[in-house]
Scaffold this motif. Structure first.
Motif, PDB file in Angstrom:
ATOM      1  N   TYR A  82       0.834  -1.199   0.000  1.00 41.68           N
ATOM      2  CA  TYR A  82       0.000   0.000   0.000  1.00 41.68           C
ATOM      3  C   TYR A  82       0.874   1.257   0.000  1.00 41.68           C
ATOM      4  CZ  TYR A  82      -3.893  -2.978   1.664  1.00 41.68           C
ATOM      5  OH  TYR A  82      -4.852  -3.934   1.809  1.00 41.68           O
ATOM      6  N   ASN A  83       0.360   2.307  -0.604  1.00 42.08           N
ATOM      7  CA  ASN A  83       0.913   3.655  -0.455  1.00 42.08           C
ATOM      8  C   ASN A  83       2.421   3.722  -0.716  1.00 42.08           C
ATOM      9  OD1 ASN A  83      -1.689   4.676   0.581  1.00 42.08           O
ATOM     10  ND2 ASN A  83      -1.191   3.456   2.393  1.00 42.08           N
ATOM     11  N   TRP A  84       2.820   3.208  -1.870  1.00 37.84           N
ATOM     12  CA  TRP A  84       4.235   3.225  -2.240  1.00 37.84           C
ATOM     13  C   TRP A  84       4.803   4.638  -2.121  1.00 37.84           C
ATOM     14  CZ3 TRP A  84       8.198   0.069  -2.852  1.00 37.84           C
ATOM     15  CH2 TRP A  84       9.292   0.473  -3.620  1.00 37.84           C
ATOM     16  N   LYS A  85       5.866   4.780  -1.384  1.00 36.32           N
ATOM     17  CA  LYS A  85       6.559   6.048  -1.129  1.00 36.32           C
ATOM     18  C   LYS A  85       5.746   7.021  -0.264  1.00 36.32           C
ATOM     19  CE  LYS A  85      10.378   5.361  -3.528  1.00 36.32           C
ATOM     20  NZ  LYS A  85      10.802   6.311  -4.515  1.00 36.32           N
ATOM     21  N   ASN A  86       4.654   6.532   0.323  1.00 40.34           N
ATOM     22  CA  ASN A  86       3.805   7.434   1.104  1.00 40.34           C
ATOM     23  C   ASN A  86       3.262   6.737   2.355  1.00 40.34           C
ATOM     24  OD1 ASN A  86       2.567  10.036   1.324  1.00 40.34           O
ATOM     25  ND2 ASN A  86       0.608   9.123   0.738  1.00 40.34           N
ATOM     26  N   SER A  87       3.874   5.653   2.760  1.00 40.93           N
ATOM     27  CA  SER A  87       3.320   4.839   3.848  1.00 40.93           C
ATOM     28  C   SER A  87       3.390   5.531   5.206  1.00 40.93           C
ATOM     29  CB  SER A  87       4.047   3.497   3.920  1.00 40.93           C
ATOM     30  OG  SER A  87       5.431   3.684   4.145  1.00 40.93           O
ATOM     31  N   SER A  88       4.486   6.220   5.478  1.00 41.42           N
ATOM     32  CA  SER A  88       4.631   6.869   6.787  1.00 41.42           C
ATOM     33  C   SER A  88       3.590   7.960   6.992  1.00 41.42           C
ATOM     34  CB  SER A  88       6.033   7.470   6.925  1.00 41.42           C
ATOM     35  OG  SER A  88       7.012   6.468   6.819  1.00 41.42           O
ATOM     36  N   GLU A  89       3.303   8.695   5.927  1.00 36.34           N
ATOM     37  CA  GLU A  89       2.270   9.737   6.010  1.00 36.34           C
ATOM     38  C   GLU A  89       0.910   9.123   6.360  1.00 36.34           C
ATOM     39  OE1 GLU A  89       4.564   9.520   3.765  1.00 36.34           O
ATOM     40  OE2 GLU A  89       5.597  11.463   3.705  1.00 36.34           O
ATOM     41  N   LYS A  90       0.627   7.946   5.792  1.00 38.32           N
ATOM     42  CA  LYS A  90      -0.646   7.277   6.086  1.00 38.32           C
ATOM     43  C   LYS A  90      -0.703   6.823   7.540  1.00 38.32           C
ATOM     44  CE  LYS A  90      -2.533   7.728   2.090  1.00 38.32           C
ATOM     45  NZ  LYS A  90      -3.730   8.596   1.928  1.00 38.32           N
ATOM     46  N   ALA A  91       0.409   6.345   8.053  1.00 42.43           N
ATOM     47  CA  ALA A  91       0.453   5.941   9.464  1.00 42.43           C
ATOM     48  C   ALA A  91       0.228   7.140  10.376  1.00 42.43           C
ATOM     49  CB  ALA A  91       1.802   5.291   9.768  1.00 42.43           C
ATOM     50  N   VAL A  92       0.861   8.259  10.034  1.00 37.59           N
ATOM     51  CA  VAL A  92       0.707   9.468  10.842  1.00 37.59           C
ATOM     52  C   VAL A  92      -0.733   9.980  10.769  1.00 37.59           C
ATOM     53  CG1 VAL A  92       1.373  11.896  11.040  1.00 37.59           C
ATOM     54  CG2 VAL A  92       3.132  10.131  10.715  1.00 37.59           C
ATOM     55  N   GLU A  93      -1.332   9.916   9.598  1.00 34.07           N
ATOM     56  CA  GLU A  93      -2.740  10.322   9.463  1.00 34.07           C
ATOM     57  C   GLU A  93      -3.621   9.545  10.427  1.00 34.07           C
ATOM     58  OE1 GLU A  93      -4.220   9.985   5.481  1.00 34.07           O
ATOM     59  OE2 GLU A  93      -2.688  11.334   4.651  1.00 34.07           O
ATOM     60  N   TYR A  94      -3.395   8.245  10.500  1.00 31.25           N
ATOM     61  CA  TYR A  94      -4.195   7.420  11.420  1.00 31.25           C
ATOM     62  C   TYR A  94      -3.956   7.840  12.868  1.00 31.25           C
ATOM     63  CZ  TYR A  94      -5.620   3.608  14.417  1.00 31.25           C
ATOM     64  OH  TYR A  94      -6.196   2.889  15.434  1.00 31.25           O
ATOM     65  N   ILE A  95      -2.681   8.026  13.238  1.00 30.68           N
ATOM     66  CA  ILE A  95      -2.341   8.379  14.613  1.00 30.68           C
ATOM     67  C   ILE A  95      -2.977   9.709  15.015  1.00 30.68           C
ATOM     68  CG2 ILE A  95      -0.420   9.035  16.140  1.00 30.68           C
ATOM     69  CD1 ILE A  95       1.299   7.014  14.472  1.00 30.68           C
ATOM     70  N   ILE A  96      -2.831  10.716  14.162  1.00 33.72           N
ATOM     71  CA  ILE A  96      -3.380  12.042  14.458  1.00 33.72           C
ATOM     72  C   ILE A  96      -4.904  11.968  14.573  1.00 33.72           C
ATOM     73  CG2 ILE A  96      -3.701  14.385  13.553  1.00 33.72           C
ATOM     74  CD1 ILE A  96      -0.873  13.880  14.569  1.00 33.72           C
ATOM     75  N   LYS A  97      -5.534  11.244  13.650  1.00 36.55           N
ATOM     76  CA  LYS A  97      -6.993  11.114  13.674  1.00 36.55           C
ATOM     77  C   LYS A  97      -7.446  10.390  14.938  1.00 36.55           C
ATOM     78  CE  LYS A  97     -10.931   9.409  11.004  1.00 36.55           C
ATOM     79  NZ  LYS A  97     -11.356   8.641   9.804  1.00 36.55           N
ATOM     80  N   TYR A  98      -6.777   9.302  15.284  1.00 36.42           N
ATOM     81  CA  TYR A  98      -7.169   8.527  16.470  1.00 36.42           C
ATOM     82  C   TYR A  98      -6.981   9.385  17.725  1.00 36.42           C
ATOM     83  CZ  TYR A  98      -7.476   4.796  19.894  1.00 36.42           C
ATOM     84  OH  TYR A  98      -7.855   4.013  20.965  1.00 36.42           O
ATOM     85  N   TYR A  99      -5.879  10.099  17.775  1.00 37.27           N
ATOM     86  CA  TYR A  99      -5.610  10.943  18.939  1.00 37.27           C
ATOM     87  C   TYR A  99      -6.684  12.024  19.079  1.00 37.27           C
ATOM     88  CZ  TYR A  99      -3.227  14.179  22.067  1.00 37.27           C
ATOM     89  OH  TYR A  99      -2.916  15.012  23.110  1.00 37.27           O
ATOM     90  N   GLY A 100      -7.123  12.571  17.956  1.00 38.72           N
ATOM     91  CA  GLY A 100      -8.134  13.624  18.010  1.00 38.72           C
ATOM     92  C   GLY A 100      -9.517  13.128  18.378  1.00 38.72           C
ATOM     93  N   GLU A 101      -9.787  11.856  18.015  1.00 42.75           N
ATOM     94  CA  GLU A 101     -11.129  11.310  18.274  1.00 42.75           C
ATOM     95  C   GLU A 101     -11.297  10.805  19.692  1.00 42.75           C
ATOM     96  OE1 GLU A 101     -11.523   8.287  15.353  1.00 42.75           O
ATOM     97  OE2 GLU A 101     -12.157   9.680  13.757  1.00 42.75           O
ATOM     98  N   GLU A 102     -10.196  10.394  20.290  1.00 42.13           N
ATOM     99  CA  GLU A 102     -10.308   9.788  21.627  1.00 42.13           C
ATOM    100  C   GLU A 102     -10.429  10.851  22.726  1.00 42.13           C
ATOM    101  OE1 GLU A 102     -10.389   6.362  22.611  1.00 42.13           O
ATOM    102  OE2 GLU A 102     -11.042   6.372  20.533  1.00 42.13           O
TER     103      GLU A 102
END
Length: 376
Positions: free
Chosen positions: A356-376
């Motif tokens: 998934y997300n060739w050359k863009n995987s870390s950004e996707k992981a950070v997106e999840y982390i930031i979103k999860y942190y904001g929702e909790e």
């Protein structure tokens, strides 16, 4: 650092950790060994540099390179002996790990409401080379590709396991490896071969390393890169192999797990069932020769899923496989492997299908982390 000094250092780190937790209750990264920092590196850099996100990094390696990072947003701590207690009491919203079999050994889930996230450190399928229960106690899994999604969901249905939160992330390390290889200033050494086996029973070092080197043309230089687990678990056997080639200018050993010299500069890889094969093919577009040693199987029930592991799929498509006893022909196989390696089109197809997300995987992981942190 001797035992007493490291214990004293750990106790000081625990005090610092407890103090930091009072101020910073967001995210923890845990590393068993210094080599695992490479899988976290880009995620941490984006979190801390772009979002000014404070993170806690716990490592059980007193020589971890994380201690070289000078950032007000990275708080790192050496914790090893007291790790089981520390983990039980974690209160951060997220803890990210590369360690399998959580809750099955000495490291247990936190008793608090914590999102336990697993980050893969290999592209390989999860149902053959990992134990059947390896991922049972994680809440979220950062998947490398569709194969992980399919295998985990099939496992949940087949064995009636709890459904996990699966996130399409990719593989940050292969993004880095591809960039490092693309930017390196020198060409590959056409006569440099890397032998990098796995550490499972029946691996190359246990069965055929001498036959391979004996039959290779003397024009080749060989670097033997043992798996860190092999050196740790079978130190006596490893030193015996090293001693046999002492004084042989054509054979050298690379035991520094952080070194990339042989990986980047060799023209070809010889391996058995190691995940490094997929990194060579998909990350650097280099040829791989597979030795048909006994399969690396941690889960004897893997066929119950009726899914062919990814490493088998690509191995079966490879034009360069040597069966036991076929080492006499290894020079012809090397020549053919260089000539008939996977094409650019084939490699791009594999990347699209399995990463998934060739050359863009870390950004996707950070997106999840930031979103999860904001929702909790």
């Amino acid at each position: 650092m001797n035992g007493l000094k490291s214990l004293y250092f750990e106790i000081l780190n625990i005090y610092r950790y407890l103090f930091e937790c009072k101020k910073n209750n967001t995210i923890i990264f845990y590393s068993e060994n210094r080599i695992y920092y490479r899988y976290y590196k880009n995620i941490i850099e984006i979190l801390t540099q772009k979002y000014k996100f404070k993170i806690i990094y716990i490592t059980s390696d007193i020589n971890d390179i994380i201690f070289e990072q000078k950032s007000e947003f990275i708080h790192c701590f050496y914790i090893k002996f007291f790790l089981p207690i520390v983990f039980l009491l974690i209160k951060t919203k997220i803890v990210i790990m590369t360690m399998t079999e959580l809750d099955h050994h000495h490291i247990k889930r936190s008793i608090n409401k914590v999102n336990h996230v697993y980050l893969f450190h290999a592209i390989n399928s999860m149902h053959m080379q990992y134990k059947e229960n390896a991922f049972d106690y994680y809440d979220t899994i950062f998947c490398v590709g569709d194969h992980h999604m399919q295998e985990i969901r099939k496992t949940e249905v087949t064995y009636n396991k709890n459904k996990k939160n699966l996130i399409k992330i990719g593989y940050s390390w292969i993004d880095d490896l591809n960039e490092l290889y693309t930017k390196k200033s020198s060409n590959d050494d056409n006569y440099a071969i890397l032998i990098a086996p796995s550490w499972h029973p029946g691996n190359i070092l246990d069965t055929c390393i001498d036959s391979i080197i004996k039959n290779l043309d003397s024009s080749y230089t060989v670097t033997i890169r043992p798996h860190p687990e092999y050196v740790k678990r079978f130190k006596k056997l490893y030193y015996e192999i090293q001693e046999r080639y002492k004084g042989n200018a054509k054979v050298k050993f690379e035991v520094d797990s952080l070194s990339l010299e042989s990986t980047l500069n060799s023209t070809l890889l010889i391996t058995d069932w190691s995940g490094i094969a997929l990194e060579f093919i998909l990350g650097m577009e280099k040829p791989v020769i597979y030795i048909n040693t006994p399969k690396k199987i941690a889960n004897p029930n893997y066929e119950n899923l009726n899914i062919l592991p990814l490493e088998d799929k690509i191995r079966n498509a490879s034009r360069s496989v040597i069966d036991p006893g076929g080492y006499y022909d290894i020079n012809n196989v090397v020549a053919k492997a260089k000539e008939y390696k996977f094409t650019k089109s084939e490699i791009n197809n594999y990347r699209n299908d399995y990463i998934y997300n060739w050359k863009n995987s870390s950004e996707k992981a950070v997106e999840y982390i930031i979103k999860y942190y904001g929702e909790e």
